[in-house]
Design a protein around this motif. Sequence first.
Motif, short mmCIF file in Angstrom:
data_model
loop_
_atom_site.label_atom_id
_atom_site.label_comp_id
_atom_site.label_asym_id
_atom_site.label_seq_id
_atom_site.Cartn_x
_atom_site.Cartn_y
_atom_site.Cartn_z
N ARG A 1 70.18 27.79 25.24
CA ARG A 1 69.46 29.04 25.55
C ARG A 1 70.18 29.83 26.63
N HIS B 1 74.70 20.34 17.63
CA HIS B 1 74.03 21.58 18.05
C HIS B 1 72.53 21.37 17.84
N TYR C 1 56.42 22.00 7.02
CA TYR C 1 56.68 22.96 5.93
C TYR C 1 55.86 22.55 4.69
N ILE D 1 55.65 20.31 17.43
CA ILE D 1 57.04 20.07 16.99
C ILE D 1 57.70 21.36 16.51
N THR E 1 64.06 9.08 8.82
CA THR E 1 64.64 10.42 8.56
C THR E 1 65.70 10.80 9.60
N GLU F 1 74.74 20.72 12.69
CA GLU F 1 74.00 21.94 13.04
C GLU F 1 72.53 21.85 12.66
N THR G 1 73.76 19.79 22.65
CA THR G 1 73.02 20.89 23.30
C THR G 1 71.52 20.61 23.26
N ALA G 2 70.83 21.25 24.23
CA ALA G 2 69.36 21.24 24.27
C ALA G 2 68.94 22.58 24.87
N VAL H 1 72.31 20.90 8.74
CA VAL H 1 71.16 20.00 8.64
C VAL H 1 69.86 20.80 8.63
N GLY H 2 69.72 21.72 9.58
CA GLY H 2 68.48 22.50 9.68
C GLY H 2 68.75 23.98 9.60
N1 LIG Z 1 68.69 18.53 5.62
C1 LIG Z 1 67.96 17.44 5.76
O1 LIG Z 1 67.96 16.54 4.89
C2 LIG Z 1 67.11 17.33 6.99
C3 LIG Z 1 66.60 16.08 7.38
C4 LIG Z 1 65.90 16.01 8.59
C5 LIG Z 1 65.70 17.16 9.36
N2 LIG Z 1 66.16 18.35 8.90
C6 LIG Z 1 65.99 19.58 9.71
O2 LIG Z 1 66.85 19.45 10.83
C7 LIG Z 1 66.29 20.10 11.96
C8 LIG Z 1 66.21 19.11 13.13
O3 LIG Z 1 65.29 18.07 12.78
P1 LIG Z 1 64.69 17.14 13.93
O4 LIG Z 1 63.86 16.13 13.29
O5 LIG Z 1 65.75 16.74 14.89
O6 LIG Z 1 63.73 18.20 14.68
P2 LIG Z 1 63.24 18.20 16.21
O7 LIG Z 1 63.06 16.80 16.69
O8 LIG Z 1 62.09 19.13 16.26
O9 LIG Z 1 64.47 18.83 17.02
C9 LIG Z 1 64.86 20.16 16.84
C10 LIG Z 1 66.18 20.35 17.54
O10 LIG Z 1 66.67 21.67 17.31
C11 LIG Z 1 67.07 22.19 18.57
N3 LIG Z 1 67.18 23.64 18.66
C12 LIG Z 1 66.21 24.57 18.89
N4 LIG Z 1 66.77 25.79 19.02
C13 LIG Z 1 68.11 25.63 18.89
C14 LIG Z 1 69.23 26.50 18.96
N5 LIG Z 1 69.10 27.82 19.17
N6 LIG Z 1 70.46 25.98 18.79
C15 LIG Z 1 70.64 24.66 18.56
N7 LIG Z 1 69.63 23.79 18.49
C16 LIG Z 1 68.38 24.26 18.66
C17 LIG Z 1 66.03 21.62 19.51
O11 LIG Z 1 66.43 21.77 20.88
P3 LIG Z 1 65.38 22.21 22.05
O12 LIG Z 1 64.01 21.88 21.55
O13 LIG Z 1 65.81 21.38 23.22
O14 LIG Z 1 65.59 23.68 22.23
C18 LIG Z 1 66.03 20.19 19.05
O15 LIG Z 1 67.13 19.48 19.56
C19 LIG Z 1 64.93 20.64 11.50
O16 LIG Z 1 65.09 21.99 11.12
C20 LIG Z 1 64.61 19.80 10.28
O17 LIG Z 1 63.75 20.45 9.37
C21 LIG Z 1 66.85 18.46 7.75
#
Ligand SMILES: NC(=O)c1ccc[n+]([C@@H]2O[C@H](COP(=O)([O-])OP(=O)(O)OC[C@H]3O[C@@H](n4cnc5c(N)ncnc54)[C@H](OP(=O)(O)O)[C@@H]3O)[C@@H](O)[C@H]2O)c1
Length: 353
Positions: free
Chosen positions: A224, A178, A76, A338, A154, A246, A202-203, A269-270
């Motif tokens: 999915r 989730h 982003y 990613i 992170t 979440e 979930t995945a 979270v996301g």
């Molecule tokens: N708020 C904060 O401070 C903070 C800090 C760190 C990260 N984040 C955000 O948190 C999110 C996760 O970060 P990450 O580093 O773990 O990213 P990541 O490694 O790319 O993992 C993304 C996760 O989201 C899952 N996902 C995709 N579609 C989904 C759905 N429909 N329902 C539930 N889960 C789903 C993916 O599962 P599959 O790929 O298996 O479908 C995967 O487990 C991102 O959006 C990131 O920007 C926020």
Amino acid sequence: MCTVQEYTYLIFPMSKVLDRLNTFYHSLKNMKAIRVHKFGGPEVLKYETDVSIPKFGSSDILVNVKAVGINPVETYIRAGTYARKPQLPFTPGNDCAGIVEEVGSNVTDFKKGDRVYTTQTLTGAYAEFTISPSNKVHILHSGLSFAQGAALSTPYLTAYRALFIRGAGKPGETVLVHGASGGVGVAAVQFARSCGMLVLGTAGTPEGIEIVKKAGAHFAFNHRSTDYLEDIKKAIKEKAIDVIVENASHINLGKDLTLLAKGGRVAVVGSRGQVEINPRDTMAREASISGVMLSNSSEKEFKESYAAIWGGKEAGWLRPIIGKEFTLENACQAHADIISGGGALGKTVLTVS
Ligand SMILES: NC(=O)c1ccc[n+]([C@@H]2O[C@H](COP(=O)([O-])OP(=O)(O)OC[C@H]3O[C@@H](n4cnc5c(N)ncnc54)[C@H](OP(=O)(O)O)[C@@H]3O)[C@@H](O)[C@H]2O)c1
């Protein structure tokens, strides 16, 4: 009467002399790094081989980077769509692991050769060398590889904040992670399992489901598949969920509220867009939706999380799972991957040689 050398130190303290020498020495050498000169798609991540090794201050540490954790937020920021925009040109990234190359004159807790991981950098982690303030550098446990070290910052800090600080998760409660197959998800599953929660994750792919189980979830579901929420309810015998971590709130928040127990909490979270919720779903449950922003952590909260990470490794349950690995040169492919939604397999990292 002073010698010439003593006189020099009096008017120009030794620490400053050493700092100046360091700066001069490093200005002579170049390094490989990713540089962003304009905001845009993954192609704006330029691999350059003649970037100056950054200068460090007296409270900083110069780290020879071996592996870098890629986080969605960096895509982003690179695109220029994030609230906080860095000044161009810049090198992305905060999460890396490597070896201490040099320390500033006021740094006493680290020495050249220490294996470390960083939770913030001043000059960007996608590089052969980076500078971190010494309070954002941590000893890397000898049982962890550099790639695993790059997966700590992170993901584990965010998971800890979401689960325990914002989500107020407690032993004996039920948690749904989730999106448990990525960086934050794997960490949340491990924290939750280690403290005695019933863990559902979930995945989106069969391979991702295996990662969720390997991370330690009691039950894993495919987000999915059309019936997975029913499967979740059946797995916990129609009981309700206390905490939801979440990672895809723009898809799931409305559904999450219907799964919650009385007093249940969703830690957001996301989120990559808008979603419709029915506020009534929070009422009888007296449910809460809590935003999570890692950068809002206080120094006390950070220290608590670092200790939990170290303790998890000492106890043996903290095991970062490394998914896709890319070379520094291929950072643009890592960014494209990613964010593609192709299915996370643990933490995505860059290796730096
Ligand atoms: N708020 C904060 O401070 C903070 C800090 C760190 C990260 N984040 C955000 O948190 C999110 C996760 O970060 P990450 O580093 O773990 O990213 P990541 O490694 O790319 O993992 C993304 C996760 O989201 C899952 N996902 C995709 N579609 C989904 C759905 N429909 N329902 C539930 N889960 C789903 C993916 O599962 P599959 O790929 O298996 O479908 C995967 O487990 C991102 O959006 C990131 O920007 C926020």
